[in-house]
Each structure stands twice: as structure tokens, then as C-alpha cells.
Motif scaffolding. Sequence first.
Motif, short mmCIF file in Angstrom:
data_model
loop_
_atom_site.label_atom_id
_atom_site.label_comp_id
_atom_site.label_asym_id
_atom_site.label_seq_id
_atom_site.Cartn_x
_atom_site.Cartn_y
_atom_site.Cartn_z
N GLY A 1 0.82 -1.10 -0.11
CA GLY A 1 -0.08 0.04 0.10
C GLY A 1 0.83 1.32 -0.16
N TYR A 2 0.41 2.29 -0.74
CA TYR A 2 1.13 3.55 -0.74
C TYR A 2 0.27 4.76 -0.33
CZ TYR A 2 -0.78 4.35 -5.27
OH TYR A 2 -1.68 4.30 -6.32
N PHE A 3 0.69 5.77 0.26
CA PHE A 3 -0.18 6.81 0.68
C PHE A 3 0.61 8.25 0.50
CE2 PHE A 3 -0.39 3.13 3.12
CZ PHE A 3 -1.65 2.74 3.28
N ARG A 4 -0.06 9.17 -0.01
CA ARG A 4 0.56 10.34 -0.26
C ARG A 4 0.04 11.46 0.88
NH1 ARG A 4 -0.57 13.26 -6.22
NH2 ARG A 4 1.21 14.75 -5.79
N SER A 5 0.90 12.13 1.32
CA SER A 5 0.75 13.18 2.35
C SER A 5 -0.05 14.30 1.96
CB SER A 5 2.19 13.82 2.88
OG SER A 5 1.83 14.87 3.52
N VAL A 6 -0.89 14.54 2.93
CA VAL A 6 -1.99 15.86 2.38
C VAL A 6 -1.03 17.10 2.41
CG1 VAL A 6 -3.94 17.03 3.14
CG2 VAL A 6 -4.03 14.48 3.19
N GLU A 7 -0.34 17.15 3.77
CA GLU A 7 0.46 18.45 3.76
C GLU A 7 1.61 18.59 2.84
OE1 GLU A 7 0.00 15.99 6.53
OE2 GLU A 7 -1.72 16.99 7.33
N GLU A 8 2.05 17.54 2.54
CA GLU A 8 3.24 17.65 1.35
C GLU A 8 3.19 16.64 0.46
OE1 GLU A 8 7.37 17.03 3.51
OE2 GLU A 8 6.10 16.90 5.48
N PRO A 9 2.16 16.90 -0.65
CA PRO A 9 1.91 16.04 -1.67
C PRO A 9 2.93 15.37 -2.46
CG PRO A 9 1.52 18.61 -2.03
CD PRO A 9 2.00 18.41 -0.75
N GLU A 10 4.35 15.96 -2.26
CA GLU A 10 5.52 15.23 -2.88
C GLU A 10 6.12 14.22 -2.04
OE1 GLU A 10 5.76 16.45 -5.86
OE2 GLU A 10 4.88 18.21 -5.77
N HIS A 11 5.55 13.86 -0.87
CA HIS A 11 5.85 12.78 -0.03
C HIS A 11 4.91 11.67 0.11
CE1 HIS A 11 6.67 11.39 4.40
NE2 HIS A 11 7.11 10.78 3.69
N PHE A 12 5.46 10.41 -0.13
CA PHE A 12 4.79 9.28 -0.14
C PHE A 12 5.45 8.36 0.84
CE2 PHE A 12 4.62 11.22 -4.22
CZ PHE A 12 3.25 10.89 -4.66
N VAL A 13 4.54 7.61 1.56
CA VAL A 13 5.03 6.40 2.26
C VAL A 13 4.47 5.20 1.75
CG1 VAL A 13 4.54 5.50 4.68
CG2 VAL A 13 4.64 7.97 4.47
N ILE A 14 5.19 4.28 1.57
CA ILE A 14 4.85 2.86 1.10
C ILE A 14 5.14 1.83 2.35
CG2 ILE A 14 5.59 1.38 -0.77
CD1 ILE A 14 6.73 3.76 -2.05
N LEU A 15 3.92 0.91 2.27
CA LEU A 15 4.00 -0.22 3.16
C LEU A 15 3.87 -1.42 2.53
CD1 LEU A 15 1.51 1.37 5.98
CD2 LEU A 15 4.00 1.53 5.97
N GLU A 16 5.02 -2.23 2.70
CA GLU A 16 5.12 -3.53 1.99
C GLU A 16 5.00 -4.75 3.20
OE1 GLU A 16 7.95 -3.44 -1.25
OE2 GLU A 16 8.23 -1.29 -0.65
N GLN A 17 4.59 -5.89 2.84
CA GLN A 17 4.85 -7.01 3.51
C GLN A 17 5.19 -8.15 2.79
OE1 GLN A 17 1.30 -7.58 5.98
NE2 GLN A 17 1.66 -5.65 7.37
N TYR A 18 6.25 -8.78 3.25
CA TYR A 18 6.73 -10.06 2.36
C TYR A 18 6.61 -11.39 3.39
CZ TYR A 18 7.68 -6.77 -1.00
OH TYR A 18 7.72 -5.55 -2.04
N SER A 19 6.39 -12.64 2.86
CA SER A 19 6.44 -13.62 3.85
C SER A 19 7.74 -13.94 4.40
CB SER A 19 5.81 -14.92 3.09
OG SER A 19 6.61 -15.00 1.94
N ASP A 20 8.82 -13.53 3.88
CA ASP A 20 10.16 -13.58 4.56
C ASP A 20 11.14 -12.69 3.70
OD1 ASP A 20 11.10 -14.75 1.86
OD2 ASP A 20 10.40 -16.79 2.64
N ALA A 21 12.42 -12.62 4.40
CA ALA A 21 13.27 -11.51 3.70
C ALA A 21 13.74 -11.84 2.43
CB ALA A 21 14.61 -11.55 4.70
N ASP A 22 13.45 -13.03 1.93
CA ASP A 22 13.96 -13.34 0.52
C ASP A 22 12.86 -12.81 -0.41
OD1 ASP A 22 16.30 -14.61 1.17
OD2 ASP A 22 15.09 -16.81 1.13
N GLY A 23 11.69 -12.48 0.29
CA GLY A 23 10.58 -11.86 -0.51
C GLY A 23 10.99 -10.61 -1.04
N LEU A 24 11.41 -9.68 -0.27
CA LEU A 24 12.07 -8.47 -0.68
C LEU A 24 13.10 -8.39 -1.57
CD1 LEU A 24 11.93 -5.21 -0.33
CD2 LEU A 24 13.53 -5.64 1.58
N ALA A 25 14.01 -9.30 -1.49
CA ALA A 25 15.22 -9.37 -2.31
C ALA A 25 14.52 -9.94 -3.71
CB ALA A 25 16.14 -10.50 -2.06
N GLU A 26 13.58 -10.83 -3.81
CA GLU A 26 13.17 -11.16 -5.17
C GLU A 26 12.43 -9.93 -5.61
OE1 GLU A 26 10.79 -14.85 -3.91
OE2 GLU A 26 12.58 -15.72 -3.40
N HIS A 27 11.55 -9.32 -4.82
CA HIS A 27 10.75 -8.26 -5.32
C HIS A 27 11.82 -7.22 -6.11
CE1 HIS A 27 8.08 -4.78 -5.48
NE2 HIS A 27 9.10 -3.76 -4.62
#
Length: 101
Positions: A42-68
Motif C-alpha cells: 500500500g502507498y499513501f500520499r501526504s496531504v500536507e506535503e504532496p511530494e511525500h509518499f509512504v509505502i508499506l510492504e509486507q513479504y512472507s520472508d526476507a527473501d521476498g523483498l530481495a526477489e521483489h
Amino acid sequence: MKRYLQVIAHYYAKAGNGDTVAARLAELAAATRTEPKNRYYGYFRSVEEPEHFVILEQYSDADGLAEHREMPHFQRIGVGTIVPLLERREVSSYMVEEGEA
């Protein structure tokens, strides 16, 4: 107890690039959600700073991020399109025990 990897990223777009980054993040999110080890993206754009985004990711294990990070869609959209539009980015990851908040 089951564990997963939680990733928290802050993307700061260069001035005037927020709308383009948002559009590319929508593409990247859709593709990432199809990855076998992705649990959430999921990703979210700041209302106060529209150039700032927060991205939240979940992977079943650490290898999931490496594979991503090796996936063609991440290389093409993330590295090839989004990163050049950023002023800076901050990415951190944490192992979480299932059931923790």
C-alpha cells in the motif's frame, strides 16, 4: 509463531513530480501484489506535503523483498521510472512476529 518482513519506505518526489510518482506507484503496486511472497503493498500520499509518499510492504520472508527487487516490473517501474523522479528515499525493513502490532 510465524514471522514476516515489514518494509516502510518514504519517497520524496522532486518538486512538481508528485502526480507522476503517484501514477507510477499505482502501476508498481498492482504488479507487486501479484508476487508470490507479497502479503501487502500500500502507498499513501501526504496531504500536507504532496511530494511525500509512504509505502508499506509486507513479504512472507526476507527473501521476498530481495526477489521483489529483482522483478522486471520493479526494475522497469521502480528503478527505471520512479527513482529518477525522487529527491530522496528512505527504506527500512523489520521482521515482525505474527500477532504483534
